[in-house]
Design a protein around this motif. Structure first.
Motif, mmCIF file in Angstrom:
data_model
loop_
_atom_site.group_PDB
_atom_site.id
_atom_site.type_symbol
_atom_site.label_atom_id
_atom_site.label_comp_id
_atom_site.label_asym_id
_atom_site.label_seq_id
_atom_site.Cartn_x
_atom_site.Cartn_y
_atom_site.Cartn_z
ATOM 1 N N GLU A 190 0.874 -1.194 -0.063
ATOM 2 C CA GLU A 190 -0.065 0.081 -0.003
ATOM 3 C C GLU A 190 1.012 1.179 -0.228
ATOM 4 N N CYS A 191 0.465 2.235 -0.812
ATOM 5 C CA CYS A 191 1.038 3.429 -0.803
ATOM 6 C C CYS A 191 0.202 4.762 -0.782
ATOM 7 N N ALA A 192 0.472 5.954 -1.049
ATOM 8 C CA ALA A 192 -0.280 6.991 -1.028
ATOM 9 C C ALA A 192 -1.159 6.718 -2.329
ATOM 10 N N GLN A 193 -0.534 6.289 -3.445
ATOM 11 C CA GLN A 193 -1.259 6.208 -4.850
ATOM 12 C C GLN A 193 -2.391 5.082 -4.941
ATOM 13 N N GLY A 194 -2.421 4.335 -4.003
ATOM 14 C CA GLY A 194 -3.182 2.950 -3.654
ATOM 15 C C GLY A 194 -2.297 1.702 -3.424
ATOM 16 N N TYR A 195 -1.552 1.371 -4.413
ATOM 17 C CA TYR A 195 -0.535 0.190 -4.450
ATOM 18 C C TYR A 195 0.718 0.732 -5.003
ATOM 19 N N CYS A 196 1.689 0.215 -4.625
ATOM 20 C CA CYS A 196 3.266 0.693 -5.323
ATOM 21 C C CYS A 196 3.904 -0.804 -5.515
ATOM 22 N N ILE A 197 4.751 -0.732 -6.514
ATOM 23 C CA ILE A 197 5.553 -2.015 -6.958
ATOM 24 C C ILE A 197 6.771 -1.403 -6.758
ATOM 25 N N THR A 198 7.806 -2.048 -5.792
ATOM 26 C CA THR A 198 9.280 -1.830 -5.555
ATOM 27 C C THR A 198 9.955 -2.882 -5.878
ATOM 28 N N MET A 199 11.134 -2.866 -6.493
ATOM 29 C CA MET A 199 11.974 -3.960 -6.778
ATOM 30 C C MET A 199 12.574 -4.083 -5.724
ATOM 31 N N LYS A 200 13.016 -5.482 -5.119
ATOM 32 C CA LYS A 200 13.797 -5.948 -3.974
ATOM 33 C C LYS A 200 14.957 -6.534 -4.345
ATOM 34 N N THR A 201 15.327 -7.201 -5.242
ATOM 35 C CA THR A 201 16.271 -7.748 -5.784
ATOM 36 C C THR A 201 16.602 -7.080 -7.175
ATOM 37 N N GLY A 251 15.321 -1.461 -4.670
ATOM 38 C CA GLY A 251 14.823 -0.264 -3.921
ATOM 39 C C GLY A 251 14.145 0.887 -4.842
ATOM 40 N N ARG A 252 14.175 0.214 -6.320
ATOM 41 C CA ARG A 252 13.479 1.472 -7.072
ATOM 42 C C ARG A 252 11.949 0.984 -7.261
ATOM 43 N N ARG A 253 11.062 2.071 -7.049
ATOM 44 C CA ARG A 253 9.654 2.099 -7.222
ATOM 45 C C ARG A 253 9.687 1.915 -8.720
ATOM 46 N N ILE A 254 8.730 0.962 -9.280
ATOM 47 C CA ILE A 254 8.616 0.956 -10.825
ATOM 48 C C ILE A 254 7.124 0.889 -11.092
#
Length: 112
Positions: free
Chosen positions: A40-51, A56-59
């Motif tokens: 969850e994030c302010a925009q609704g849902y966010c995708i962030t790379m973990k590996t 660490g980058r939100r994509i």
């Protein structure tokens, strides 16, 4: 005492409902073998790379519920933004998006 219980019981139900997490939230294995987190994030849902190289980058970000979402995702290597839909079915996330309404891609991720 009974009156207090009758007043707090509906409040407890509301609190429990608010805490229920959308099933899309979690860790996902991408098609190329890296791991991404949907949260969850302010925009609704966010995708962030973990590996991988883009850890660490939100994509991406998207909105929706009940397994059907719309939003955008950035392909980390080409930096192209694709706008489209994300659907959840069991332990599989399917994304289909297009850039400039000409180039379209489909992704399938599995839950870790």
């Amino acid at each position: 005492m009974l009156r207090l219980a009758l007043i707090t019981a509906p409040m407890a139900l509301v609190t429990f409902t608010a805490l229920a997490q959308e099933p899309v939230v979690g860790n996902w294995k991408t098609q190329v073998g890296t791991t991404a987190t949907i949260d969850e994030c302010a925009q609704g849902y966010c995708i962030t790379m973990k590996t991988g190289n883009n850890a660490g980058r939100r994509i991406g970000s998207f909105k929706g519920s009940n397994g059907n979402f719309t939003g955008s995702i950035v392909e980390p290597e080409s930096k192209k933004t694709f706008t489209g839909v994300l659907t959840l079915s069991g332990d599989t996330v399917r994304m289909r998006g297009c850039t400039m309404k000409v180039i379209c891609v489909s992704l399938i991720w599995t839950r870790l």
